[in-house]
Design an enzyme around this catalytic site. Structure first.
Site, PDB file in Angstrom:
ATOM      1  N   PRO A  12       0.309 -13.804  -7.670  1.00  0.00           N
ATOM      2  CA  PRO A  12       1.285 -14.819  -8.117  1.00  0.00           C
ATOM      3  C   PRO A  12       2.662 -14.268  -8.492  1.00  0.00           C
ATOM      4  CG  PRO A  12      -0.294 -14.369  -9.859  1.00  0.00           C
ATOM      5  CD  PRO A  12      -0.802 -13.664  -8.632  1.00  0.00           C
ATOM      6  N   GLY A 100      -2.380 -15.390   3.816  1.00  0.00           N
ATOM      7  CA  GLY A 100      -1.049 -15.132   4.373  1.00  0.00           C
ATOM      8  C   GLY A 100      -0.805 -13.647   4.495  1.00  0.00           C
ATOM      9  N   THR A 101      -1.567 -12.891   3.728  1.00  0.00           N
ATOM     10  CA  THR A 101      -1.427 -11.431   3.736  1.00  0.00           C
ATOM     11  C   THR A 101      -1.688 -10.908   5.147  1.00  0.00           C
ATOM     12  OG1 THR A 101      -2.187 -11.429   1.461  1.00  0.00           O
ATOM     13  CG2 THR A 101      -2.282  -9.323   2.632  1.00  0.00           C
ATOM     14  N   PRO A 127      -0.689 -15.384  10.142  1.00  0.00           N
ATOM     15  CA  PRO A 127       0.292 -14.295  10.039  1.00  0.00           C
ATOM     16  C   PRO A 127       1.701 -14.807   9.747  1.00  0.00           C
ATOM     17  CG  PRO A 127      -0.977 -14.109  12.085  1.00  0.00           C
ATOM     18  CD  PRO A 127      -1.336 -15.429  11.462  1.00  0.00           C
ATOM     19  N   PHE A 129       3.525 -18.561   8.278  1.00  0.00           N
ATOM     20  CA  PHE A 129       3.360 -19.963   7.885  1.00  0.00           C
ATOM     21  C   PHE A 129       4.552 -20.831   8.310  1.00  0.00           C
ATOM     22  CE2 PHE A 129       0.710 -18.037   4.359  1.00  0.00           C
ATOM     23  CZ  PHE A 129      -0.483 -18.706   4.639  1.00  0.00           C
ATOM     24  N   HIS A 156      12.433  -6.940   9.091  1.00  0.00           N
ATOM     25  CA  HIS A 156      12.005  -7.396   7.764  1.00  0.00           C
ATOM     26  C   HIS A 156      12.721  -6.607   6.661  1.00  0.00           C
ATOM     27  CE1 HIS A 156       8.710  -9.354   9.945  1.00  0.00           C
ATOM     28  NE2 HIS A 156       8.578 -10.116   8.879  1.00  0.00           N
ATOM     29  N   LYS A 160       8.466  -4.235   2.842  1.00  0.00           N
ATOM     30  CA  LYS A 160       7.267  -4.590   3.603  1.00  0.00           C
ATOM     31  C   LYS A 160       6.387  -3.368   3.838  1.00  0.00           C
ATOM     32  CE  LYS A 160       5.745  -7.241   7.627  1.00  0.00           C
ATOM     33  NZ  LYS A 160       4.733  -7.916   6.812  1.00  0.00           N
ATOM     34  N   THR A 167       3.252 -11.163  12.479  1.00  0.00           N
ATOM     35  CA  THR A 167       3.829 -12.091  13.465  1.00  0.00           C
ATOM     36  C   THR A 167       3.995 -11.408  14.824  1.00  0.00           C
ATOM     37  OG1 THR A 167       5.031 -13.096  11.633  1.00  0.00           O
ATOM     38  CG2 THR A 167       5.785 -13.649  13.851  1.00  0.00           C
TER      39      THR A 167
HETATM   40  N1  LIG Z   1       1.925 -15.430   6.453  1.00  0.00           N
HETATM   41  C1  LIG Z   1       3.207 -15.554   6.129  1.00  0.00           C
HETATM   42  O1  LIG Z   1       3.911 -16.493   6.531  1.00  0.00           O
HETATM   43  C2  LIG Z   1       3.817 -14.534   5.223  1.00  0.00           C
HETATM   44  C3  LIG Z   1       3.077 -13.453   4.881  1.00  0.00           C
HETATM   45  N2  LIG Z   1       3.586 -12.510   4.049  1.00  0.00           N
HETATM   46  C4  LIG Z   1       2.653 -11.464   3.672  1.00  0.00           C
HETATM   47  O2  LIG Z   1       2.184 -11.768   2.363  1.00  0.00           O
HETATM   48  C5  LIG Z   1       1.939 -10.571   1.637  1.00  0.00           C
HETATM   49  C6  LIG Z   1       2.741 -10.598   0.340  1.00  0.00           C
HETATM   50  O3  LIG Z   1       4.105 -10.565   0.664  1.00  0.00           O
HETATM   51  P1  LIG Z   1       5.228 -10.521  -0.483  1.00  0.00           P
HETATM   52  O4  LIG Z   1       5.059 -11.664  -1.398  1.00  0.00           O
HETATM   53  O5  LIG Z   1       6.519 -10.336   0.210  1.00  0.00           O
HETATM   54  O6  LIG Z   1       4.837  -9.159  -1.221  1.00  0.00           O
HETATM   55  P2  LIG Z   1       5.098  -8.726  -2.733  1.00  0.00           P
HETATM   56  O7  LIG Z   1       4.958  -7.250  -2.780  1.00  0.00           O
HETATM   57  O8  LIG Z   1       6.350  -9.346  -3.231  1.00  0.00           O
HETATM   58  O9  LIG Z   1       3.878  -9.400  -3.528  1.00  0.00           O
HETATM   59  C7  LIG Z   1       2.564  -8.945  -3.495  1.00  0.00           C
HETATM   60  C8  LIG Z   1       1.981  -9.140  -4.879  1.00  0.00           C
HETATM   61  O10 LIG Z   1       0.587  -8.876  -4.838  1.00  0.00           O
HETATM   62  C9  LIG Z   1       0.296  -8.165  -6.037  1.00  0.00           C
HETATM   63  N3  LIG Z   1      -0.977  -7.454  -5.920  1.00  0.00           N
HETATM   64  C10 LIG Z   1      -1.216  -6.220  -5.421  1.00  0.00           C
HETATM   65  N4  LIG Z   1      -2.519  -5.922  -5.542  1.00  0.00           N
HETATM   66  C11 LIG Z   1      -3.118  -6.997  -6.112  1.00  0.00           C
HETATM   67  C12 LIG Z   1      -4.438  -7.309  -6.508  1.00  0.00           C
HETATM   68  N5  LIG Z   1      -5.439  -6.424  -6.361  1.00  0.00           N
HETATM   69  N6  LIG Z   1      -4.674  -8.509  -7.077  1.00  0.00           N
HETATM   70  C13 LIG Z   1      -3.688  -9.389  -7.255  1.00  0.00           C
HETATM   71  N7  LIG Z   1      -2.404  -9.162  -6.920  1.00  0.00           N
HETATM   72  C14 LIG Z   1      -2.128  -7.991  -6.345  1.00  0.00           C
HETATM   73  C15 LIG Z   1       1.474  -7.250  -6.240  1.00  0.00           C
HETATM   74  O11 LIG Z   1       1.555  -6.740  -7.554  1.00  0.00           O
HETATM   75  P3  LIG Z   1       2.126  -5.239  -7.835  1.00  0.00           P
HETATM   76  O12 LIG Z   1       3.304  -5.078  -6.918  1.00  0.00           O
HETATM   77  O13 LIG Z   1       2.484  -5.273  -9.279  1.00  0.00           O
HETATM   78  O14 LIG Z   1       1.012  -4.291  -7.514  1.00  0.00           O
HETATM   79  C16 LIG Z   1       2.604  -8.222  -5.930  1.00  0.00           C
HETATM   80  O15 LIG Z   1       2.963  -8.975  -7.057  1.00  0.00           O
HETATM   81  C17 LIG Z   1       2.300  -9.433   2.594  1.00  0.00           C
HETATM   82  O16 LIG Z   1       1.143  -9.000   3.276  1.00  0.00           O
HETATM   83  C18 LIG Z   1       3.239 -10.084   3.596  1.00  0.00           C
HETATM   84  O17 LIG Z   1       3.220  -9.454   4.861  1.00  0.00           O
HETATM   85  C19 LIG Z   1       4.838 -12.597   3.549  1.00  0.00           C
HETATM   86  C20 LIG Z   1       5.656 -13.633   3.893  1.00  0.00           C
HETATM   87  C21 LIG Z   1       5.199 -14.691   4.773  1.00  0.00           C
HETATM   88  O1  LIG Z   2       6.155  -9.329   4.759  1.00  0.00           O
HETATM   89  C1  LIG Z   2       6.844 -10.343   5.052  1.00  0.00           C
HETATM   90  O2  LIG Z   2       7.887 -10.626   4.457  1.00  0.00           O
HETATM   91  C2  LIG Z   2       6.380 -11.221   6.135  1.00  0.00           C
HETATM   92  N1  LIG Z   2       5.218 -10.993   6.655  1.00  0.00           N
HETATM   93  C3  LIG Z   2       4.608 -11.735   7.700  1.00  0.00           C
HETATM   94  C4  LIG Z   2       4.422 -10.853   8.908  1.00  0.00           C
HETATM   95  O3  LIG Z   2       4.010  -9.686   8.751  1.00  0.00           O
HETATM   96  O4  LIG Z   2       4.641 -11.310  10.033  1.00  0.00           O
HETATM   97  C5  LIG Z   2       5.307 -13.042   7.973  1.00  0.00           C
HETATM   98  C6  LIG Z   2       6.786 -13.003   7.858  1.00  0.00           C
HETATM   99  O5  LIG Z   2       7.288 -12.318   8.948  1.00  0.00           O
HETATM  100  C7  LIG Z   2       7.216 -12.372   6.540  1.00  0.00           C
END
Ligand SMILES: NC(=O)C1=CN([C@@H]2O[C@H](COP(=O)(O)OP(=O)(O)OC[C@H]3O[C@@H](n4cnc5c(N)ncnc54)[C@H](OP(=O)(O)O)[C@@H]3O)[C@@H](O)[C@H]2O)C=CC1
Ligand SMILES: O=C(O)C1=N[C@H](C(=O)O)C[C@H](O)C1
Length: 267
Positions: A12, A100-101, A127, A129, A156, A160, A167
């Site tokens: 979150p 989404g991860t 991958p 949204f 990106h 990342k 994607t």
């Molecule tokens: N499918 C889609 O459309 C999109 C997918 N993504 C993907 O989503 C993921 C997150 O992206 P983003 O928000 O940019 O990344 P961030 O690094 O901003 O956020 C990830 C969060 O997860 C936390 N975290 C790490 N380990 C754990 C755990 N064991 N339990 C709970 N929380 C944890 C981190 O905390 P801390 O850093 O304190 O360890 C951090 O707050 C990535 O894999 C990215 O590629 C991103 C954008 C779009």
């Molecule tokens: O990490 C990101 O930011 C994103 N991750 C996803 C990906 O790996 O394709 C989706 C988007 O591109 C943002």
């Protein structure tokens, strides 16, 4: 009248997680029942900086969260190694995952697809949204049938973890469904600096750019004799992903198997 769907969000505090908390708490037929954050076990959501003032439990790990909150859906927005573990734990507890991860390999996908089928539990791995990104991938797939020489450039932000992006991998996979593996470029080409030609999937080159200032961008280049087709998508902010997250939460409730890619659920 929509039935209320109870949701937990993993990650979150992250860039995506914050947007998801806001979207879920502002959607009348969703109910946020808890969050998973490895650094804030035992706190309340209201104690975490920038979170809504809600007395919701924060769990340091997934299993206790699932047992105590019994959610319908897990939304995971963490990091590659964590997302995989959360997905499997959710399926084992009958919680429908919306993941989404990114960072899932072919082998990971095969394993979790089989697990979801075995549990007869709905699951979505998306991958990307953003609907525009899904269209970009589909258009690239359509075009590759006619222009099979393809290179993908994904760009990106520099925080990342995974490369290539989910994607880009999904785009390459969609293209491999419509064209045979082929070697692109000169048959005798060589890399004088290792990596100069990028990563490769069945002949498709993928180039990953990481820079501050970027959010999430991809361009698919398709070359033919005397012509170049460029198909491009840009996410300027992370709210662009939220309608897709919302649709996945609603749709996963109706599934009994795993779906990989938003293109398979948008109408
Ligand atoms: N499918 C889609 O459309 C999109 C997918 N993504 C993907 O989503 C993921 C997150 O992206 P983003 O928000 O940019 O990344 P961030 O690094 O901003 O956020 C990830 C969060 O997860 C936390 N975290 C790490 N380990 C754990 C755990 N064991 N339990 C709970 N929380 C944890 C981190 O905390 P801390 O850093 O304190 O360890 C951090 O707050 C990535 O894999 C990215 O590629 C991103 C954008 C779009
Ligand atoms: O990490 C990101 O930011 C994103 N991750 C996803 C990906 O790996 O394709 C989706 C988007 O591109 C943002």
């Amino acid at each position: 009248m929509n039935k209320t769907i109870s949701v937990v969000i993993a990650g979150p505090r992250g860039k995506m997680g914050r947007e998801a908390v806001s979207m879920v708490t502002n959607t009348p037929h969703f109910q946020l029942v808890g969050v998973i954050d490895h650094k804030h076990d035992g706190k309340l959501l209201r104690d975490m900086e920038g979170m809504p003032a809600m007395d919701l439990p924060v769990y340091g790990e997934a299993e206790r969260c699932f047992l105590e909150t019994k959610p319908d859906v897990l939304v995971d927005l963490t990091k590659p190694d964590v997302g995989k573990v959360h997905l499997e734990k959710a399926l084992n507890h009958g919680v429908r995952p919306v993941i989404g991860t990114t960072g899932f390999s072919k082998e990971d996908l095969a394993r979790v697809t089989a697990l979801a089928a075995d549990k007869e539990c709905g699951a979505i791995i998306a991958p990307n949204f953003a609907v525009g990104a899904v269209l970009m991938m589909k258009f690239a797939q359509m075009a590759a049938k006619y222009l099979p020489d393809v290179e993908i450039i994904e760009k990106h932000h520099d925080q990342k973890l995974d490369a290539p992006s989910g994607t880009a991998l999904k785009t390459a996979q969609l293209i491999t469904e419509v064209r045979s593996p082929k070697k692109q470029g000169h048959q005798d080409e060589r890399e004088d600096l290792p990596g100069a030609r990028g990563a490769e999937m069945e002949g498709i080159r993928i180039h990953s750019v990481r820079l501050p200032g970027l959010v999430a961008h991809q361009e698919v280049l398709l070359g033919g004799e005397g012509q170049l087709l460029s198909i491009k998508h840009d996410s300027m902010n992370r709210t662009s992903f939220m309608p897709g997250v919302k649709l996945c939460i609603e749709t996963v409730m109706k599934l009994d198997h795993l779906v990989y890619g938003l293109e398979n659920i948008i109408e």
